[in-house]
Scaffold this active site. Sequence first.
Site, PDB file in Angstrom:
ATOM      1  N   GLU A 112       0.926  -1.096   0.003  1.00 38.71           N
ATOM      2  CA  GLU A 112       0.050   0.030  -0.258  1.00 38.71           C
ATOM      3  C   GLU A 112       0.946   1.189   0.173  1.00 38.71           C
ATOM      4  O   GLU A 112       0.572   2.290  -0.674  1.00 38.71           O
ATOM      5  CB  GLU A 112      -0.970   0.180   1.055  1.00 38.71           C
ATOM      6  CG  GLU A 112      -2.106  -0.885   1.113  1.00 38.71           C
ATOM      7  CD  GLU A 112      -2.927  -0.779  -0.031  1.00 38.71           C
ATOM      8  OE1 GLU A 112      -3.438   0.599  -0.349  1.00 38.71           O
ATOM      9  OE2 GLU A 112      -3.394  -1.458  -0.908  1.00 38.71           O
ATOM     10  N   SER A 372     -55.986 -30.276  19.170  1.00 35.84           N
ATOM     11  CA  SER A 372     -56.125 -30.862  20.755  1.00 35.84           C
ATOM     12  C   SER A 372     -55.236 -30.779  21.709  1.00 35.84           C
ATOM     13  O   SER A 372     -55.244 -30.862  22.799  1.00 35.84           O
ATOM     14  CB  SER A 372     -56.349 -32.314  20.616  1.00 35.84           C
ATOM     15  OG  SER A 372     -57.616 -32.668  19.973  1.00 35.84           O
TER      16      SER A 372
END
Length: 735
Positions: A112, A372
Site C-alpha cells: 500500500e 387438541s
Amino acid sequence: MARRDVPRRSQDGESSAQHRRESSMLGRWVRRILVWGAGLALLLALVITGAVLVTARSLPDYDRLKSSQAGQMVVVRANDGSEIVTLGPSYGKWIPYSRIPQPMKDALVSVEDRRFREHWGVDPVGIVRSVMVRAQSGRWRQGGSTITQQLARNIFLNNSRTFDRKIREAILALALESKFSKNQILELYLNKVYFGGGAYGVDSAARKFFGHPGDQLSLGEAAIIAGLVKAPSHYSPTADAQAAVDRAKVVLDTMVDAGTLTPAEAADVNLKAVKLAAEQGQNSARYFTDWVLPQLDVLLPDNDQPIEIWTTLDPSSQRAATDAIASQVPKGAQGAMVSMDRDGAVLAMVGGTDYVTSNYNRATNAMRQPGSAWKLFVYLAALERGYRPEDRVVDEPVTINGWSPRNSGGSYAGQIDVRTAFAYSKNTVAAQLGNEVGFGAVANMARRFGITTPINTLPSMVLGTSDVRVIDMVRAFASVEAKGKLVTPYGIRKITTTDGEVLYSHRPDPQQQLVPDYVAAEITDLLQTAVNIGTGRAAQIGRPVAGKTGTTSSNKDGWFLGFSSGVTTGVWMGRDDARPVPGLQGGTAPARAFASAMRVMTAKRPVEQFDTQLKLPDWQLEPDDEALLNNPDDYYYTDENGNVVDGQQGDGLGGYGPGSNGQGPGGRGPQGRTPDDAIPVDQDGLGTGPVGPRNGQSRNAPSAASDDLLDRATGRSRPPRQQPQDRRAQDWQGY
C-alpha cells in the site's frame, strides 16, 4: 574607390542592440516569474503550514481516534460465548502495534505505501509515479495516496473523488503525521481499515476469514488480508477464494521487491493450504437473532456503541432442533420448533426449514390452530374446578347448542376416567368438560398461561379453533413443568461493551403461581399418560416425558408439545397456505421431531421423575389459595357470552382478549345453572368463582357471594339468551 558599408554596420548594431534589449526583457520576466513563483510558493507553504498546524491542533487525541467508529457493531453470542452473527461494522479487538504480527505490518506497507517511513504524509514521488502511469495507460491504474492519507479519509472524509476532498485529505494527512508517530499511524490504520464483509481492522478480518484473533496471523493469512484493501469485495476469500489467493501472491512478490521477504521465504508460503473459517450468520440461528435483536430498543434504547449480546441459545440444542425439523417435516410443508429451559431461557428456535429461502419466523409470528393441544387449558380448568385424573366421565355422542363434536374414527368408549380421556384425546369428553366449567373459564385459563392471541368462546374452542403462536404454547407447557408457576421466555442474558462492561443483565421475574401445585401435578399426570400409552407415544425418549399432540381438520396442522428433565419443546408443522398435508398428525412427524431433538437436549441432564402425587386432602383456604382467589370484593359477573351483567365494571379480559369489545371472561357456571347464569371472576379475569363439581359432588368451598346477590347480578328473571350455533369444528381430528 573606397566601399561605403557604414549603413551595414549601423543595421548590425541595431540588431544587436535589439537582441540585447529582448534578452534583458526576457531575463526580467524570468526573474519576475521566479520571484513571484517563490513568493507564491512561500505563501502557499505558509498557508499549508498554517492549515496543517490548525488542523493538527483540532485533531482528537489518540484515544478518541481509537474509539471512533463508523456505525454500531452488534455481536450476538450463544450461551457458550461462541459467535452467532455480527451485524453492522465489526471492529473486533484493538491490537496494539507491538502485538500486530510483523508479517502483517510488512505486507500492508509493502503493497500500500512502500515509502511510508520516508514521507511526511503526502508522497510526491508516489504522486509523480501515479501521473506517469496515467499518461502512459490513459487511465488511473495506480493511486498516489499514502497510508496516512487513507487513514485520514477513513476517519474524517468520504470516498468522493473531488479535488477539494483530495486537498483536505492531504492536509489531514500532514496534520496526522505532525501529531502522531509512524507506529501510531500504522496501528490506527491496521485497526480501522476496511477489509470487506463488514470487518474493520485486522482482528475483525482475522476472526471473520480465519476464525482466530488478529495477533495470531501467519504470513500467508497476512498476505491475503493485506491484499483485500485494494478491493475488499472482489478479493474476499469467502466470495472468491482463487481471487484472494492470486492477489496474495502479488502481495508476496511486492514484499520480496521491497526487501521485507526473501524469495525463498515467499516460495515456502502455501496459500492454498490456508484454512478459511466457515461462513457465519445465514443458518437457522438467524430466526433466533431476528427475535432477539428488536428487544434492544427496549433494553438499551439510547445505545449507539459497539455491543456484544450474550444470549440463551444453546448451539447443540439449536443444531438438534434444526436437524429434527429438516429430517421430519413432510415434503412441501414447513416446520417450527422452540425449546425452553425451566427458567424461560430459550435454548433453540427454528422458524422454518431454510432461513435463506424464507426468513419468516413461524415460531414467533405465525398464528395457527393448535387442535387438541389446546385441551391442556380445558383440563386445567376442569382440574382446578375439582376434577381428578381418576374421576369417571362418559365418552358418548354429545350436542352443545347445535354443535356435535366427534372423536377420531367415530368410536366412543363409554365410561372411562379423565386420565384415559386425555391420553386418547376424546373430543366428546373435552366438550362436556368445557361446557361444564365454562368456555370463558377455559379462555381465561389460556390467558393466564400466556396465550396472547384472540380467543373465541364458542363451544368448539375446546378443540383448538383459536389461532395461537408456537412460542406462546411452549410457554404454557413450560409453566406446567414449573409446577404451575408463570414462565416468561427470554433470549438475552446480558449485554456488554466490547471491553466487557455490563450494560444490561437479565433479572428473573417474581414467581407467580398460576394454578395450585396439585393442579399442575395432576395435569402432568395426564400429559405423561398421553405419551406413555396415548396419542404421543412417538415422543418417548427413554426417560419420563409429558406432552400432548394436536391435529387440526384435514391434517392442516400437526403439533406436539411436551417437557422432560427441565426442557420444554414445542413443534408445529404445516403449510404456509394452510392446505392439507397428507398423513400429518401430531403423533407422527411432530412427535418424532420432538423426540429427535429432546434426546440431544436432555442427554447431559439427570433423569427427573415427575411429581404427580400432590394432593389437597381436604378443602381449605390456606394463604396460598387465598392469594389465587384474590379479593372477593373485586368480583364482577358476566353472562355466558362474556358480557358484564347489570353494569358491573370489569377490565375486559374476556373471550377475545384484553379490551376486545369490552367483553369479560364469560363462560358457564357450575352444573345445575341455566345457560343464562353467570360465574364470578376477579378483576384479572381468572375465573375464580365457586369450584365446579367433581363426579357429581361439589367441594365444600366457601361461597363467593350470596344467592340474593347472584340473582340480582345475573338477572335470573330475564329470558334466556340463544347461544349461537357453532359447527366449525365438526371435522376436527382431535389428536
